[in-house]
Design an enzyme around this catalytic site. Sequence first.
Site, PDB file in Angstrom:
ATOM      1  N   ASP A  58     -49.037  17.640  -9.688  1.00  7.41           N
ATOM      2  CA  ASP A  58     -48.755  16.966  -8.405  1.00  7.41           C
ATOM      3  C   ASP A  58     -49.412  17.676  -7.216  1.00  7.41           C
ATOM      4  O   ASP A  58     -49.812  17.028  -6.242  1.00  7.41           O
ATOM      5  CB  ASP A  58     -47.250  16.784  -8.166  1.00  7.41           C
ATOM      6  CG  ASP A  58     -46.433  18.046  -8.377  1.00  7.41           C
ATOM      7  OD1 ASP A  58     -46.999  19.071  -8.785  1.00  7.41           O
ATOM      8  OD2 ASP A  58     -45.210  18.009  -8.143  1.00  7.41           O
ATOM      9  N   LYS A  90     -37.800  22.548 -14.364  1.00  7.20           N
ATOM     10  CA  LYS A  90     -36.952  21.561 -13.683  1.00  7.20           C
ATOM     11  C   LYS A  90     -36.009  20.799 -14.631  1.00  7.20           C
ATOM     12  O   LYS A  90     -35.814  19.595 -14.492  1.00  7.20           O
ATOM     13  CB  LYS A  90     -37.828  20.563 -12.905  1.00  7.20           C
ATOM     14  CG  LYS A  90     -38.648  21.193 -11.801  1.00  7.20           C
ATOM     15  CD  LYS A  90     -39.575  20.220 -11.124  1.00  7.20           C
ATOM     16  CE  LYS A  90     -40.795  19.893 -11.956  1.00  7.20           C
ATOM     17  NZ  LYS A  90     -41.886  19.304 -11.185  1.00  7.20           N
TER      18      LYS A  90
HETATM   19  C1  BGC Z   1     -43.891  22.897 -11.999  1.00  5.19           C
HETATM   20  C2  BGC Z   1     -45.221  22.625 -11.301  1.00  5.19           C
HETATM   21  C3  BGC Z   1     -45.055  21.573 -10.235  1.00  5.19           C
HETATM   22  C4  BGC Z   1     -43.915  21.952  -9.290  1.00  5.19           C
HETATM   23  C5  BGC Z   1     -43.675  20.911  -8.200  1.00  5.19           C
HETATM   24  C6  BGC Z   1     -42.814  23.187 -10.966  1.00  5.19           C
HETATM   25  O1  BGC Z   1     -41.572  23.318 -11.597  1.00  5.19           O
HETATM   26  O2  BGC Z   1     -44.014  23.977 -12.877  1.00  5.19           O
HETATM   27  O3  BGC Z   1     -46.200  22.220 -12.250  1.00  5.19           O
HETATM   28  O4  BGC Z   1     -46.254  21.449  -9.525  1.00  5.19           O
HETATM   29  O5  BGC Z   1     -42.722  22.124 -10.028  1.00  5.19           O
HETATM   30  O6  BGC Z   1     -43.351  19.668  -8.741  1.00  5.19           O
END
Ligand code: BGC
Length: 439
Positions: free
Chosen positions: A189, A153
């Site tokens: 999360d 992200k």
């Molecule tokens: C992450 C996860 C997370 C998800 C939702 C992903 O990019 O790798 O760890 O649970 O985003 O936030």
Amino acid sequence: MKNAALENCRKKFDMTAADMAAMVREFQSEMERGLEGRDSSLKMIPTFVDCATGKEEGSYIALDLGGTNFRVLGVRLDGRGGISVEHVGKYVIPTAVMRGTGEQLFNFIAGSIKEFMTKNRISASDDRKLGFTFSFPVKQTAVAKGVLITWTKDFSASGVVGNDVVGLLSAALAGYGLEKIEIAALLNDTVGTLVAKSYEDPGCDVGVIFGTGTNACYRERIDRIRKLPGLDGKGHMIVNIEWGNFSKAPANEYDRMLDQVSGNPGQQLMEKKISGMYLGELTRLLISDLIADKSLFAGEKVNFSRGQFESQHMSLIEADDSADLSAVKLFLGGIGIPDATLEDRAVLKEACRIVSDRAAKISAAALSAVFTWMDPKLDGKHTAAIDGSVYEKHPGFRERVLAALKELHGEKAGKLALVSAKDGSGVGAAVVAAVAASA
Ligand code: BGC
């Protein structure tokens, strides 16, 4: 001409019931490999925690870091399934901090906690337990210990990958005079979402985020987590699937284009097809082709550049049920395309729909894989607690996921409940800290 062009797009994003069933099989074989510790696009991370009993109690500090907003919460659990959020602090992480050094990032977090405590008159000289929701792929070795595997992200703070994030946060807290805070749990999360819901609903066995990123976790039998040696094999543990990285969902030329210019090519391939961070850009690539072949805006050169079209715009466009698509017109006017015809607006809406439809079907196939992994014939009832902007805000997303589950499982889909779990990633940190404290 326009219909033919749209039909062509539909074909590229098509996901039939047979495609979904094939994806379920691939997904489960990746789950199995991941649980055995073999090479797999699904990391299947043991979390060392199980669902709540509802009897946990006390006051906790909860941290929620996973996007550009960072939150601190003061949460009280009453020991009877009741949760109250007593204080909330929201802090926007500057991009420079997201992409600076790990020290800057964790100092920003510790500084925000300090401010939160001062503002809410929470004394720093009393012992406090804290739960830390950190929504990135972390290899956990204990409930409060885990090493960041990779950023997702668009985060890229240096010096964090390969290090224990609890250690980094503890050091930063000490620097701010907050040594009395004990980090009792580190969690994803999805885990917060599942555990928070399980506090009030013991039937809940899956936690999902369809938001900026996407991921899920579920309750696994410990004897099936073969890569975890030394456990007695009894009971259950939550496994964080990290499903955003699933690499075998059907892909087309637009997926490949988006991936190539992304910050993490080759990674998070399923996330790039279904999550809020990417859906807008994927649709923009499709729209750009429609413009180029004159199926949209009469082929006029319009400045529709990278990052300009976001998934929230898709939500707005798809929600417009007015006869003249007035909200779409207003949106296009706002980005310098005031003269789009009604037909243009309809084509745009359909393009969004094509991309979000596939996202819902991929999401349903992934959910189906998890449910039938736990219970192959769906003999029992199952509940997924779900949070995230795509699930909460994209019009018809939930209904389309449910329809696809019905396509896959017929009447048995009635045994699968999708329940909204708003803010699980926040309060879940407190519940997991309480579960860990009472273990
Ligand atoms: C992450 C996860 C997370 C998800 C939702 C992903 O990019 O790798 O760890 O649970 O985003 O936030």
